[in-house]
Design a protein around this motif. Structure first.
Motif, PDB file in Angstrom:
ATOM      1  N   MET A  27       0.632  -0.980  -0.047  1.00 24.71           N
ATOM      2  CA  MET A  27      -0.211   0.114  -0.012  1.00 24.71           C
ATOM      3  C   MET A  27       0.890   1.226   0.001  1.00 24.71           C
ATOM      4  O   MET A  27       1.686   1.490   1.039  1.00 24.71           O
ATOM      5  CB  MET A  27      -0.997  -0.062   1.315  1.00 24.71           C
TER       6      MET A  27
ATOM      7  N   ILE B 271      -0.402   8.616   1.253  1.00 25.46           N
ATOM      8  CA  ILE B 271      -1.643   7.876   1.203  1.00 25.46           C
ATOM      9  C   ILE B 271      -2.063   8.652   2.903  1.00 25.46           C
ATOM     10  O   ILE B 271      -1.904   8.117   3.820  1.00 25.46           O
ATOM     11  CB  ILE B 271      -1.454   6.442   1.365  1.00 25.46           C
TER      12      ILE B 271
ATOM     13  N   GLU C  26      -8.806   9.260   3.212  1.00 29.33           N
ATOM     14  CA  GLU C  26      -9.506   8.238   2.637  1.00 29.33           C
ATOM     15  C   GLU C  26      -9.713   8.167   1.104  1.00 29.33           C
ATOM     16  O   GLU C  26      -9.453   7.160   0.272  1.00 29.33           O
ATOM     17  CB  GLU C  26     -10.880   8.243   3.204  1.00 29.33           C
TER      18      GLU C  26
ATOM     19  N   ALA D  69      -6.360   6.824  -0.587  1.00 31.30           N
ATOM     20  CA  ALA D  69      -6.165   5.415  -0.377  1.00 31.30           C
ATOM     21  C   ALA D  69      -7.222   4.744  -1.503  1.00 31.30           C
ATOM     22  O   ALA D  69      -6.657   4.090  -1.866  1.00 31.30           O
ATOM     23  CB  ALA D  69      -6.655   5.203   1.031  1.00 31.30           C
TER      24      ALA D  69
ATOM     25  N   LEU E 249      -1.572   3.016   8.390  1.00 33.84           N
ATOM     26  CA  LEU E 249      -2.468   3.841   7.946  1.00 33.84           C
ATOM     27  C   LEU E 249      -3.408   3.974   9.336  1.00 33.84           C
ATOM     28  O   LEU E 249      -3.578   2.884  10.180  1.00 33.84           O
ATOM     29  CB  LEU E 249      -3.340   3.096   7.063  1.00 33.84           C
TER      30      LEU E 249
ATOM     31  N   ILE F  50      -8.585   5.333   7.239  1.00 32.98           N
ATOM     32  CA  ILE F  50      -7.966   5.261   5.827  1.00 32.98           C
ATOM     33  C   ILE F  50      -7.751   3.821   5.616  1.00 32.98           C
ATOM     34  O   ILE F  50      -8.175   3.465   4.445  1.00 32.98           O
ATOM     35  CB  ILE F  50      -6.521   5.905   5.923  1.00 32.98           C
TER      36      ILE F  50
ATOM     37  N   ALA G  56      -9.421   1.820   2.103  1.00 29.73           N
ATOM     38  CA  ALA G  56      -8.582   1.144   1.217  1.00 29.73           C
ATOM     39  C   ALA G  56      -9.155  -0.492   0.997  1.00 29.73           C
ATOM     40  O   ALA G  56      -9.245  -0.796  -0.116  1.00 29.73           O
ATOM     41  CB  ALA G  56      -7.320   1.148   1.475  1.00 29.73           C
TER      42      ALA G  56
END
Length: 519
Positions: free
Chosen positions: A166, A175, A178, A181, A202, A206, A210
């Motif tokens: 990620m 990132i 939201e 993400a 995260l 968030i 994802a």
């Protein structure tokens, strides 16, 4: 590319050698393997078909192109045999579905500048499919091009299923929301990745966004819940938010703490010092509820009911309980590159080379930790949870291919029966990869209509998993009085292409000898 703080720390550790190394070499075009054939027959083998059914045989398996078209008890009809472009004589051998490694890496020039090294070792051990978590770190790497070339069989490699970590690989910014993400997940899908590996850096909201977007996009998700973020997202929380799979042990024990809300760290603990990090983590077993307690059982039931998959990767940490044994494995001298042995050695910088002053006390603590970890995994499996086989190779004296067979042995040690180990290594892994897409896997069992991904080994690995090691199994022949090597995969078949496993191992041995000579 700007990453969240803890993700950046982890990426830096994993890529510590690659950063200063030369670019990865391109995998050469395939020159190994025969086929696919209009008709290929694997003749006379006993079959372990992968679902958990007991062995049966002898059978003749008929393959046309890259698909299994018939399975005959005894011999195939004469008219079918007459059409065969090749008949593989597998009498006295066992045929299994090709193995699925659910936790692979293959990109670090400081270890092995030619990725074919890892690919050939996987194939030589019967591994025909690998999920990369990730295959390569950072942008502009050949994850996707290797995947396409493997699918077209223009390189000698297993089937490749690339996941991206990620926030990695793109240039779209941090990132930190939201929306970001979700944008990254859609970007990863558009690039051709099959799923996402999460480090728990995260914020929960968030991460939840994802995971929701990943589900909508048909991407798989798996978590390495490292200590810097586990106070916010442990394994229970990650599963509640929608995580498909948990790899390693991270997050489980933090979900089972007995007398505290947070783990108790010792004086002087420093996560960035890997001896401190890994030496301490085994002591976490002293802080959790007892196996079999009400809290322990409730957590296992929660995992099973949530339909999460566990890929424990027991073997990657096994040096922690006996480092001298790990560094003296049978295969290192002939099949482990000198550069890889250099990486494995105690180091202040190389990720996983953490045993800088590793003691008996550290190893004893890890042996206790494994008892708890084995118990959790085996009980989860007994209650219906899915366990898969992942090797996480290239670290901690775990060389590609050999590490995967070591993982099968440790699944057996944890309490899975030999048939259950084979199921974890085949159809369970295939389902973990394909279910997020809403698809039945085209491989993982030996059935008519399935892809011709097969492994053929002398003897019966249900009696002795050591038969699957490329170095084979050492035994005393009582009749001759000689010490002999038996086993070792004889042929690996991927997409109907027959690979000579010993020849692949010889290619690897020549890579090792060439590097030794260059030094």
């Amino acid at each position: 590319m700007r990453l969240p703080k803890f993700t950046a720390i982890i990426f830096a550790a994993l890529a510590s050698v690659q950063v200063a190394a030369q670019p990865m070499e391109r995998v050469p075009d395939r020159s190994e393997g025969e086929g696919p054939f209009p008709v290929l027959i694997i003749s006379g083998a006993n079959m372990i078909e992968g679902s958990g059914a007991p062995p049966t045989g002898p059978v003749d398996i008929v393959v046309e192109g890259n698909r299994i078209t018939a399975i005959h008890g005894g011999s195939a009809p004469d008219e079918v045999r007459a059409r065969a472009g090749r008949i593989v004589d597998a009498q006295g051998m066992t045929v299994l579905p090709g193995f699925v490694d659910t936790h692979g890496h293959n990109g670090d020039t400081g270890k092995a500048s030619q990725p074919a090294y890892g690919y050939k070792l996987w194939l030589a051990h019967g591994v025909t499919s690998v999920r990369g978590l990730s295959f390569y770190w950072g942008p502009d790497q050949p994850d996707l091009s290797d995947t396409r070339r493997s699918a077209a069989n223009t390189i000698t490699a297993p089937r490749l299923f690339p996941y991206a970590a990620m926030g990695d690989k793109w240039e779209g910014g941090a990132i930190d929301s939201e929306a970001q993400a979700r944008a990254w997940v859609r970007w990863a899908k558009a690039q051709g990745y099959w799923g996402i590996k999460f480090f728990n850096s995260l914020e929960p909201a968030i991460l939840e966004a994802a995971l929701d977007e990943a589900e909508q996009q048909g991407l798989g998700t798996v978590a390495h819940l490292a200590q810097p973020g586990v106070q916010r997202v442990n394994a229970r929380k990650a599963v509640e938010l929608g995580m498909d799979g948990i790899t390693h042990f991270y997050g489980h024990f933090e979900s089972l703490l007995d007398n505290n809300a947070l783990p108790r760290y010792p004086q002087g603990y420093n996560y960035s010092d890997e001896q401190s990090r890994f030496g301490w983590v085994a002591r976490l077993a002293d802080q959790v509820v007892e196996p079999g307690s009400e809290e322990w059982d409730e957590y296992i039931d929660f995992l099973v009911e949530s339909d999460v998959t566990l890929s424990p990767t027991f073997n990657i940490y096994s040096a922690s309980r006996d480092v001298m044994a790990a560094k003296n494995r049978d295969w290192h001298a002939r099949y482990t590159l000198p550069s890889l042995m250099d990486f494995y050695a105690p180091s202040a910088t190389n990720h996983g080379s953490y045993y800088k002053d590793w003691s008996t006390e550290d190893e004893v603590a890890w042996r206790k930790f494994y008892r708890y970890w084995f118990d959790l995994t085996a009980e989860f499996h007994r209650r219906g949870g899915r366990v898969t086989a992942g090797s996480d190779p290239g670290y901690i004296y775990q060389t590609w291919g050999f590490a995967y067979i070591g993982e099968l042995e440790m699944l057996r040690e944890a309490g899975l029966s030999p048939l259950e180990v084979v199921r974890a290594a085949t159809v369970a892994g295939a389902r973990e990869i394909y279910e997020p897409r809403g698809e039945a896997p085209p491989m993982g069992t030996i059935q008519v209509g399935k892809l011709a991904d097969l492994v053929i080994v002398p003897g019966n690995p249900l009696d002795n998993l050591k038969l699957l090691y490329g170095t084979g199994h050492t035994r005393l022949n009582y009749d001759s009085g000689e010490i002999e090597q038996v086993g070792g995969v004889r042929w690996t078949i991927k997409d109907g292409i027959v690979y000579d496993a010993p020849a692949l191992l010889e290619d690897v041995a020549q890579m090792v000898e060439a590097q030794k000579a260059a030094r």
